[in-house]
Design a protein around this motif. Sequence first.
Motif, mmCIF file in Angstrom:
data_model
loop_
_atom_site.group_PDB
_atom_site.id
_atom_site.type_symbol
_atom_site.label_atom_id
_atom_site.label_comp_id
_atom_site.label_asym_id
_atom_site.label_seq_id
_atom_site.Cartn_x
_atom_site.Cartn_y
_atom_site.Cartn_z
ATOM 1 N N LEU A 146 0.829 -1.211 0.000
ATOM 2 C CA LEU A 146 0.000 0.000 0.000
ATOM 3 C C LEU A 146 0.863 1.261 0.000
ATOM 4 O O LEU A 146 0.526 2.263 -0.657
ATOM 5 C CB LEU A 146 -0.934 -0.015 1.208
ATOM 6 N N ARG A 161 -0.914 4.706 -1.339
ATOM 7 C CA ARG A 161 -2.219 4.659 -0.659
ATOM 8 C C ARG A 161 -1.952 4.716 0.851
ATOM 9 O O ARG A 161 -2.087 3.741 1.573
ATOM 10 C CB ARG A 161 -2.970 3.395 -1.063
ATOM 11 N N ASP A 188 -4.930 4.167 3.384
ATOM 12 C CA ASP A 188 -5.276 2.746 3.456
ATOM 13 C C ASP A 188 -4.229 1.971 4.240
ATOM 14 O O ASP A 188 -4.562 1.017 4.957
ATOM 15 C CB ASP A 188 -5.414 2.172 2.047
ATOM 16 N N SER A 191 0.096 10.827 5.532
ATOM 17 C CA SER A 191 -1.351 11.052 5.616
ATOM 18 C C SER A 191 -1.689 12.396 6.241
ATOM 19 O O SER A 191 -2.864 12.716 6.412
ATOM 20 C CB SER A 191 -2.016 9.928 6.416
#
Length: 643
Positions: free
Chosen positions: A45, A50, A53, A80
Amino acid sequence: MAAALASLLKKTHIEDHDEILRSAEAALKQSKGDLETQHVKAVALLNLDRYSDAVTAIEAGGDKLKEKVRLEYAYALYKSGKSAEAAEIAAKGSQRGYSHVEAQARYRTEDFQRAAELYKQLSANQAQDAEADLRVNASAVDAQLEWSGKGAMVQNKRAARGDLEAFETAYNAACGSIARGELGQGEVLLKRARDLCESVEDMTEEDKETELLPIAVQQIYVLTRLGRHEEANKLGQSIGEKTFPDQSSKLIARVNSIAAAGVPSNPFLAQRLLAFDLETLKPDYPFAYQTAALEQNSSATELLAMKFGGVVDSTSKALSKQDGATLDRRLNGLSVVNAAAHARNKVGKDALKHFLPLLEKRPNDIGLILTIVQSYVQIGNLTSATVHLEKFLTKLENSANGSDLDMRFAPGLVGTLVSLYNSQSRREPARSALGKAATHWRTRSNHSRGVIHLLKAAGSSLTESQDPSHQTLARDIFQDLHDKEPSDRYAAAGLLAASPATAKSSDLSSLQPVDQLVKDIDVEALEAAGIAQPPASVIAAATRKRPAEEQQTKPKKHKKLCKSKMPKDYDPNRTPDPERWLPLRDRSSYKPKGKKGKAKQAMMAQGAVSEDSRPATPGADVVKSKQQQQGGGKKKKGKGNKW
């Protein structure tokens, strides 16, 4: 089966991360608690960008998985937008990878001091890290230290030769120069960064355009600050609404383009273009100093659009959260905007009518007091400006809060007070203000760049004083500065000026010897050239005037009088009467004629009595006074009709 698959995936070299992710998810359906397979899924990921995720997958695996993949978890949190959590997790690790993640996370949380320490440790032992990457990250941290007002922690103020070999380091060096106010140097470094970026061969045109956008945005800012609005506006129009890597950069580019165009002809449109919401800028928030500037620009356009009530409400909410005085640039900027909204864009005396009542409600507002001082200066009332600032600083000095004392002697406030004193030729109060501030800051260990400049100014001013205590304080100030930075020439020169008798040769090693300063001067040529002559215009003006010595040595020529204006009995050989300008009766040669003239002359003597005031016979004055009391003689009948 799951363990075997995880072992197989670890040994394979599959480049398609989507395939790895599908294989890991298929294995987890049979064995959900397999840590190895969960680790493989998290890495896949991350490779697929991502990050959210990846955070969800790691947190779903429980504490055991978090402990096993702590580095991946910290990196996923950082990407993030959860930089604070990422920094705390990475700080628990001891490997170099953890230091890299923590340094990047600290950078995003604006803990630039800790980030600088981490990069300094990593640079000391580079191991397998690329030197260029460390140099780029370390230079970016130095630039942010300058922007955040902590430039004293930056060791290298000048761009090294290695910084000019890559466009990233050249750009960071330019940002550092701009933050220090060196706009000319910043413009040169930005051009260097642009040329280096355009000459990179292993980059696509799209990548080059993406890298050139921040450089162009910074160039617009520099050109606007230098007053070259036409160039800045032209460059801003060339950027337009190109694709930016993040929303923050796009917003900053829009703001700089609007500012470069000057005062907007349509303030309502400008206000709409500058309106933004921080939540829409996730995860790349602007830094604190950028956010403060964006808020001020947005408020300025709202003031131009005459939305005074909205500006007052929005700024009052932020100001109400601050109880005491603060040096926070954002809050003080909002205070100025709030005052302008209350005054409805008025200036001078009309604005002061609104500012002074606000000061009674917010007596600890530094931004407001500086606005009042500036308004008084604009109308030429320096005395009132000085009195208001003195009262405010005295209140801070007598405050029970210890932090208020640092605010009382903040370099900006002390500099403002000293400037007011100097503009009124009050040298002694200015020197005393600098001396008090220097005495206070000498008790503190960490000095910012502003405090260092304040100490230098105080030492220079106290050196000129005839007071022995001032001279001693000046010597101590320069000695402290020289001990902390032996290469500082200003401190060494100040130490020599403050105490020439006790200055040591080791203290003056940073100063250039006098022999080297005058080695290129030809003394004989200077003597042969003679004294420098003033400009020809000055010489021409001087020749038209008669020198003072010539006027004093030459006797004055007497003007001949016209014969028609001379008296008939005028004799040039006879000395004129010195009393000829006095009236005849005031001259010493005057002799009165007749009885009245003699009596009048007798009255001119001190203590003399007039002949008319003396009674003719003894008792005559008594008889006369009785007649006045009795009403005098018979009253004469008035004329009229007889009845």
